[in-house]
Design a protein around this motif. Sequence first.
Motif, short mmCIF file in Angstrom:
data_model
loop_
_atom_site.label_atom_id
_atom_site.label_comp_id
_atom_site.label_asym_id
_atom_site.label_seq_id
_atom_site.Cartn_x
_atom_site.Cartn_y
_atom_site.Cartn_z
N THR A 189 -3.39 29.52 -30.44
CA THR A 189 -4.72 29.01 -30.76
C THR A 189 -4.71 27.50 -30.90
O THR A 189 -5.68 26.83 -30.54
N GLY A 234 -16.97 24.25 -37.28
CA GLY A 234 -17.72 24.10 -36.04
C GLY A 234 -18.54 22.84 -35.95
O GLY A 234 -19.27 22.63 -34.99
N ILE A 242 -24.06 30.78 -37.54
CA ILE A 242 -23.62 32.00 -36.86
C ILE A 242 -24.83 32.89 -36.61
O ILE A 242 -25.02 33.43 -35.50
N GLN A 245 -20.44 26.18 -33.18
CA GLN A 245 -19.29 26.01 -32.30
C GLN A 245 -18.25 27.09 -32.61
O GLN A 245 -18.17 27.58 -33.74
N ASP A 246 -17.45 27.43 -31.62
CA ASP A 246 -16.38 28.40 -31.85
C ASP A 246 -15.40 27.82 -32.85
O ASP A 246 -14.89 26.71 -32.67
N CYS A 247 -15.14 28.55 -33.96
CA CYS A 247 -14.33 28.00 -35.04
C CYS A 247 -13.84 29.13 -35.93
O CYS A 247 -14.20 30.30 -35.75
N VAL A 306 -16.33 31.70 -37.73
CA VAL A 306 -16.89 32.80 -36.95
C VAL A 306 -16.05 34.06 -37.17
O VAL A 306 -16.56 35.15 -37.46
N THR A 362 -19.12 23.80 -26.44
CA THR A 362 -17.88 24.21 -27.11
C THR A 362 -16.70 23.68 -26.33
O THR A 362 -16.54 23.95 -25.14
N THR A 412 -11.71 27.15 -26.91
CA THR A 412 -12.01 28.46 -26.37
C THR A 412 -11.35 29.55 -27.17
O THR A 412 -10.22 29.44 -27.60
N SER A 413 -12.12 30.60 -27.41
CA SER A 413 -11.58 31.85 -27.96
C SER A 413 -10.89 31.68 -29.31
O SER A 413 -9.94 32.37 -29.61
N SER A 437 -12.42 32.19 -32.32
CA SER A 437 -12.84 33.28 -33.20
C SER A 437 -12.48 34.64 -32.65
O SER A 437 -12.59 35.64 -33.33
N GLY A 438 -12.05 34.70 -31.40
CA GLY A 438 -11.73 35.99 -30.82
C GLY A 438 -10.38 36.53 -31.20
O GLY A 438 -10.01 37.64 -30.81
#
Length: 538
Positions: free
Chosen positions: A138, A182, A255, A261-263, A266, A528, A531-532, A534-535
């Motif tokens: 990450t 974010g 959210i 933003q992806d963070c 999330v 953003t 990438t990814s 929060s996934g």
Amino acid sequence: MAKLYILGVVALLAFGLFRLLSVGRRPKGYPPGPPTLPVIGNIHQMPTRDAHLQFQKWAQEYGPVYSLMLGTKTLVVLSSDEAVKELLDRRSGIYSDRPEMYIGQDLCSGGLRMLMMKYGPTWRSTRKMVHALLNVTTAKSYVPYQVLENKQLLYGLLNEPGDFLKHIRRYSNALTTTMVYGWRTPTYEDAKMKQLFDGFNEFAEINQTGTAALIDVFPLLRVLPDFPTQRRAREMHRKEKALYLGHWLRAKTAIADGTIQDCFCVGMAEAQKREGFSDDQACYVSGTLLEAGSDTTSSTIYGFMLGILLYPDVQRKAQAEIESVVGPDRMPTMEDQSSLPYIQSCMKETLRWMPTTILGGVPHATTQDDTYMGYLIPKGAGVMNNVWTINNDPSRAPEPRRFDPSRYKDDHLGLYDSASNPDGTKRDQFTFGSGRRICQGMHVAERSLFLAMSRILWAFDVTFERNGAGEPIIPDQERFTQGFVCMPEEFPARITPRSSERARLVEREWLKAERESLHPVNKQWLVTAATSVSGKAY
């Protein structure tokens, strides 16, 4: 009958007096240490300033493992790389707890600060969430954030070089808020960022008072009416919680609106739905990350600036390496890291020479009795990683107070891999802690530090500021701020571009990034960059 009663009372008082006078004494079999006084033990010998020097002196006198009796508490101090590796790393299963810290954790933090949290299910689940944010995979996704914030850092140094500490702090804080919440901090004048750094200082001041120490080691004092220190600690917690809760609730609103933003937040919001932990707990998890990322990174970069100022030969050698690999027409990138080993050595040497966690931060604690080197380390004892003493061990680093990156010329490991080396004598430095409590942000920090150090060296010369008589102002490298996290005391320096071409490139790169990536009014991200994040599975 009356005589028997009187004898019983006398016996009881004598026993109570004996027990009281035994408090503070070093029991047989404990690691050695300085002589104690009844009841208080070694409390009267604890320094209020520059404690690292006294802890180093005791290590030289009593050896690599010694103990301090602090009223009802025991503190075991580890002052060698072998002791830290054996106890905090190899025996981490019983050395990962925290001592009870009534002022710092209960009053200042409402029992919520991850840094001081006791070892248990709550801490383990929190650590798992944080790992998802900061693991090596990450961490790579944050490089676009780091590059943009770095470009603003250089632009600030170009246009307002006298405020270099402010630019460094904004850089580390903006990167951290982006990863965690974010959103970024576009200016040092941001009121919430100022509150954060002021809070660091207040937290240190409260926990360094003699009253705080006495209340921590003599629990009976807690039933007395509040001392000013206790009232100040509760008020600090009220303000700090409001800050962290505001950040977290703002992230939750974004959210819900689909505008974040992806963070990290999330993913934490998803975990909150599954696990049901409170907003108070969530805000302190994210707030802990904000603290760690903002303070330690900026303090390390500031220490680096002092190093290259006081040791111009290091600065020239580092710039020569950058010239040979990168040249004058572009800035260093992360892809250049493996080709710039001396810059990597500058980073390692800064962490060794000017450690931010000068006394290991918060001590570990044992969950059961243990023995080491023939000594008993009792259950519940605090166990300190004596970072300053280990980093400055002449057998590890000859002439330890000299800033000399060449001592790492044969060390090609990253910070995390070095910390994981099974041979403790080969670890580069001990600033990031050890065992299960080791700093999880090393992967992110290494990239932030490399970009800052390499690009400052590429773009600027750092030289002495001069007084009215034209004489150089030479800072004292041994003067530190005080607290859990420290840095050099503020110092002046003259920062000038190495050429007009480099100055134009610094300006052009920032203005282009600002135009293409940020909103023209609020200076937040348009798209953003990472990438990814929060996934990741928690």
